[in-house]
Design a protein around this motif. Sequence first.
Motif, PDB file in Angstrom:
ATOM      1  N   ALA A 217      44.975  30.081  52.433  1.00 56.70           N
ATOM      2  CA  ALA A 217      45.737  31.184  53.575  1.00 56.70           C
ATOM      3  C   ALA A 217      45.784  30.543  54.908  1.00 56.70           C
ATOM      4  CB  ALA A 217      44.854  32.421  53.674  1.00 56.70           C
TER       5      ALA A 217
ATOM      6  N   GLU B  86      38.560  38.019  43.518  1.00 57.86           N
ATOM      7  CA  GLU B  86      39.401  36.828  44.355  1.00 57.86           C
ATOM      8  C   GLU B  86      40.626  37.272  44.790  1.00 57.86           C
ATOM      9  OE1 GLU B  86      40.096  33.691  41.424  1.00 57.86           O
ATOM     10  OE2 GLU B  86      37.924  33.083  41.239  1.00 57.86           O
ATOM     11  N   TYR B  87      41.437  37.962  43.763  1.00 54.45           N
ATOM     12  CA  TYR B  87      42.434  38.793  44.415  1.00 54.45           C
ATOM     13  C   TYR B  87      42.272  39.717  45.441  1.00 54.45           C
ATOM     14  CZ  TYR B  87      45.502  36.958  40.598  1.00 54.45           C
ATOM     15  OH  TYR B  87      46.060  35.980  39.719  1.00 54.45           O
TER      16      TYR B  87
ATOM     17  N   ARG C 175      42.153  37.888  48.692  1.00 56.59           N
ATOM     18  CA  ARG C 175      43.434  37.397  49.042  1.00 56.59           C
ATOM     19  C   ARG C 175      44.170  38.534  49.457  1.00 56.59           C
ATOM     20  NH1 ARG C 175      47.899  37.971  44.490  1.00 56.59           N
ATOM     21  NH2 ARG C 175      47.261  40.112  45.066  1.00 56.59           N
TER      22      ARG C 175
ATOM     23  N   ASP D  86      39.610  28.990  45.621  1.00 58.80           N
ATOM     24  CA  ASP D  86      39.986  30.149  44.901  1.00 58.80           C
ATOM     25  C   ASP D  86      41.007  30.901  45.693  1.00 58.80           C
ATOM     26  OD1 ASP D  86      37.893  29.946  42.534  1.00 58.80           O
ATOM     27  OD2 ASP D  86      36.519  30.695  44.026  1.00 58.80           O
ATOM     28  N   VAL D  87      41.094  30.711  46.896  1.00 58.45           N
ATOM     29  CA  VAL D  87      42.175  31.558  47.873  1.00 58.45           C
ATOM     30  C   VAL D  87      42.439  30.562  48.948  1.00 58.45           C
ATOM     31  CG1 VAL D  87      42.597  33.405  49.329  1.00 58.45           C
ATOM     32  CG2 VAL D  87      41.384  33.914  47.484  1.00 58.45           C
TER      33      VAL D  87
ATOM     34  N   ALA E 197      48.853  34.189  52.023  1.00 59.79           N
ATOM     35  CA  ALA E 197      47.595  34.018  51.146  1.00 59.79           C
ATOM     36  C   ALA E 197      47.916  34.218  49.797  1.00 59.79           C
ATOM     37  CB  ALA E 197      46.508  35.309  51.694  1.00 59.79           C
ATOM     38  N   ARG E 198      47.220  33.345  48.851  1.00 59.31           N
ATOM     39  CA  ARG E 198      47.264  33.334  47.527  1.00 59.31           C
ATOM     40  C   ARG E 198      45.910  32.753  46.862  1.00 59.31           C
ATOM     41  NH1 ARG E 198      49.386  28.758  49.789  1.00 59.31           N
ATOM     42  NH2 ARG E 198      49.011  26.588  48.581  1.00 59.31           N
ATOM     43  N   GLN E 199      46.129  33.498  45.562  1.00 57.33           N
ATOM     44  CA  GLN E 199      44.906  33.059  44.813  1.00 57.33           C
ATOM     45  C   GLN E 199      45.271  31.972  43.956  1.00 57.33           C
ATOM     46  OE1 GLN E 199      44.885  33.580  41.442  1.00 57.33           O
ATOM     47  NE2 GLN E 199      42.557  33.127  41.047  1.00 57.33           N
TER      48      GLN E 199
END
Length: 202
Positions: free
Chosen positions: A104, A74-75, A78, A101-102, A89-91
């Motif tokens: 953005a 997931e990261y 991102r 999960d993400v 963008a963030r998880q």
Amino acid sequence: MGGAVTLAVAAMWALVSWLLAHWWVLIVLAAVGAVTVAGWVHRRRQQQAWDHTRQQALRYGLPQLDALHHRDFEYAIRDLMRRDGCTDARQIGGAGDNGADVLATDPLGRAWVIQVKHRRDGDRGSPVGTPDLQRVNGTARQLYGADVVLVVTNGRFSTRCPPLAQQLHMHLADRRTLATWASGGRPLWELLPKIPPPRKGR
């Protein structure tokens, strides 16, 4: 109580009187403070420049992505969105993520809600099924105001997913699309068909 106040006032007056008599101390302290702040700003800018350079050069191969833990995957998604200009963008995946999960926003102002499905065995693992699409579709627009709803996997989708995604106006990024995106310099929205235009006012 009154004695303490008097003592405090006297101490403050003594400090002010001393500083007035030794005004150069204020100049020295101001100079030291200015140098400290300037140094912090310089280091901050250097770090931001390095982060930008690192993100611009970010590349992943499929073996790297396959080997990741699902949360690290997931990261990685991102970070790829950030590489392509989605600075916010963030998880958010985890308990209570409501299928997202993400999150953005791309450079054209479109809000993306991404569900990430990791398969340790890649396309040899179980396919992503329609329940995964239905889960994120049920919340992406209502809760997150999505313009683009995407499910991305390093594996494969079941045969029922593409027609359902078309009906729900969702997008799918399978292993092949992910490989092109992660290893190259083209943003994801150039690889997916029928990406909607930005909303008016964005």
